[in-house]
Design a protein around this motif. Structure first.
Motif, PDB file in Angstrom:
ATOM      1  N   HIS A 241       1.016  -5.204   9.442  1.00  0.00           N
ATOM      2  CA  HIS A 241       0.056  -5.124   8.132  1.00  0.00           C
ATOM      3  C   HIS A 241      -0.657  -6.456   8.103  1.00  0.00           C
ATOM      4  O   HIS A 241      -0.253  -7.670   8.422  1.00  0.00           O
ATOM      5  N   ASP A 242      -2.100  -6.286   7.932  1.00  0.00           N
ATOM      6  CA  ASP A 242      -3.096  -7.676   7.947  1.00  0.00           C
ATOM      7  C   ASP A 242      -2.348  -8.438   6.676  1.00  0.00           C
ATOM      8  O   ASP A 242      -2.083  -7.910   5.850  1.00  0.00           O
ATOM      9  N   ALA A 243      -2.349  -9.821   7.144  1.00  0.00           N
ATOM     10  CA  ALA A 243      -1.724 -10.709   5.971  1.00  0.00           C
ATOM     11  C   ALA A 243      -2.487 -10.682   4.891  1.00  0.00           C
ATOM     12  O   ALA A 243      -2.124 -10.972   3.667  1.00  0.00           O
ATOM     13  N   ASP A 244      -4.069 -10.616   4.955  1.00  0.00           N
ATOM     14  CA  ASP A 244      -4.657 -10.655   3.621  1.00  0.00           C
ATOM     15  C   ASP A 244      -5.384  -9.265   3.273  1.00  0.00           C
ATOM     16  O   ASP A 244      -5.494  -8.617   4.093  1.00  0.00           O
ATOM     17  N   PRO A 245      -5.470  -9.072   1.859  1.00  0.00           N
ATOM     18  CA  PRO A 245      -6.032  -7.852   1.517  1.00  0.00           C
ATOM     19  C   PRO A 245      -7.509  -7.669   1.548  1.00  0.00           C
ATOM     20  O   PRO A 245      -8.177  -8.928   1.881  1.00  0.00           O
ATOM     21  N   LEU A 246      -7.831  -6.639   1.746  1.00  0.00           N
ATOM     22  CA  LEU A 246      -9.471  -6.462   2.036  1.00  0.00           C
ATOM     23  C   LEU A 246     -10.313  -6.543   0.809  1.00  0.00           C
ATOM     24  O   LEU A 246     -11.592  -6.986   0.846  1.00  0.00           O
ATOM     25  N   PHE A 247      -9.935  -6.256  -0.422  1.00  0.00           N
ATOM     26  CA  PHE A 247     -10.618  -6.340  -1.662  1.00  0.00           C
ATOM     27  C   PHE A 247      -9.516  -6.865  -2.555  1.00  0.00           C
ATOM     28  O   PHE A 247      -8.356  -6.116  -2.827  1.00  0.00           O
ATOM     29  N   THR A 248      -9.898  -7.701  -3.291  1.00  0.00           N
ATOM     30  CA  THR A 248      -8.979  -8.331  -4.590  1.00  0.00           C
ATOM     31  C   THR A 248      -9.396  -8.307  -5.992  1.00  0.00           C
ATOM     32  O   THR A 248      -8.980  -8.921  -6.587  1.00  0.00           O
ATOM     33  N   SER A 249     -10.801  -7.694  -6.042  1.00  0.00           N
ATOM     34  CA  SER A 249     -11.326  -7.657  -7.391  1.00  0.00           C
ATOM     35  C   SER A 249     -11.331  -6.498  -8.379  1.00  0.00           C
ATOM     36  O   SER A 249     -11.890  -5.866  -9.066  1.00  0.00           O
ATOM     37  N   ASP A 250      -9.675  -6.344  -8.457  1.00  0.00           N
ATOM     38  CA  ASP A 250      -9.237  -5.261  -9.457  1.00  0.00           C
ATOM     39  C   ASP A 250      -9.818  -3.943  -9.148  1.00  0.00           C
ATOM     40  O   ASP A 250     -10.397  -3.266 -10.082  1.00  0.00           O
TER      41      ASP A 250
END
Length: 294
Positions: A241-250
């Motif tokens: 799993h990538d550590a950081d999400p790709l999109f975080t703006s709801d």
């Protein structure tokens, strides 16, 4: 014509018809997706901004086994026909699952193809997507819901070659908590678990041959889109799993496609609140399996 910003839709999915130079946009199109289901609509466009529609792609008859929670349709071409995978709440069991519909046209009408849902009938499941592996074997990737197991899971099951039903038992690919980025929550009125959400898996083969999976969850109660990748290159994983999400703006429940000019695009719905959700399109770059916005 209607603009993308004026289409209320969750779980957008794009089919690109390169012969006709058209895009077909499917999604959860009921105004109240949490209640009674009326069917699925499709919109068509040549530019991802100006859309014709809605066109009724599926309307259930009186004998249909579901009347609530018509969610997350996506359409795949397979052996000369179009197959629509979608989630339904089954009247007989009170549980959700993915069923498969069929049509010879991208605009439908789609009619039931599988006997009923193809996910386990005693599971709460949703968001089935089709994946054809390198041997030509059809798989369905789907979520087992957090409301049943607490730590939402993403599973895979082989399908019969005619896509009428599952072949064998599903396997769990991973649970949401195995990734670093999703945040847990509790919802006592549903269960006593510490919960993690899995939503909307979508499989994408990167230019380097790596097998990626997009899926959605929540970060501090905000909807987000993440990426996992198969270490083996097979749908059975294991998955990293990538550590950081790709999109975080709801926003989330996304999928990737190459547009008519060959540009990679991510579509997802945002924001995540009804009735404000809209399909949005984000130009992407992918290099050696790494996705980033242009």
């Amino acid at each position: 014509m209607v603009k993308s910003k004026d289409i209320q839709m969750r779980d957008p999915f794009i089919y690109v018809d390169r012969k006709k130079g058209r895009y077909y946009l499917y999604g959860s199109t009921d105004k109240d997706v949490w209640g009674k289901g009326t069917g699925f609509d499709v919109y068509t466009s040549s530019d991802l901004e100006n859309w014709q529609g809605p066109i009724a792609a599926f309307r259930p008859d009186s004998d249909f086994y579901s009347e609530d929670n018509f969610w997350a349709p996506e359409v795949h071409e397979y052996k000369g026909y179009y197959y629509l995978f979608a989630t339904f709440l089954v009247k007989a069991t009170g549980k959700r699952g993915t069923a498969i519909l069929k049509s010879d046209s991208l605009t439908g009408p789609f009619t039931p193809h599988s006997q009923n849902i193809v996910t386990p009938h005693d599971w709460f499941s949703l968001d089935g997507t089709l994946h054809i592996d390198d041997q030509g074997t059809p798989w369905m990737i789907f979520c087992q819901e957090w409301i049943q197991i607490g730590d939402g899971a993403i599973c895979a099951v082989r399908l019969k070659d005619d896509l009428t039903e599952a072949e064998g038992e599903p396997i769990t690919l991973f649970s949401a908590s195995e990734a670093k980025w999703p945040t847990s929550f509790t919802k006592e009125e549903v269960n006593a678990h510490v919960n993690y959400v899995t939503d909307g898996p979508y499989i994408y083969k990167a230019s380097n041959g790596e097998l990626l999976m997009l899926w959605a969850s929540f970060v501090k109660n905000v909807y987000a889109q993440g990426v996992s990748r198969s270490v083996s290159g097979l749908i059975t994983g294991p998955w990293k799993h990538d550590a950081d999400p790709l999109f975080t703006s709801d926003g989330g429940h996304g999928m990737l496609f190459h547009d008519l000019e060959g540009t990679l695009q991510l579509t997802l719905h945002a924001p995540n609140q009804t009735p404000e959700e809209r399909p949005i399109f984000i130009k992407m770059e992918e290099k050696n399996g790494v996705l980033q916005k242009c």
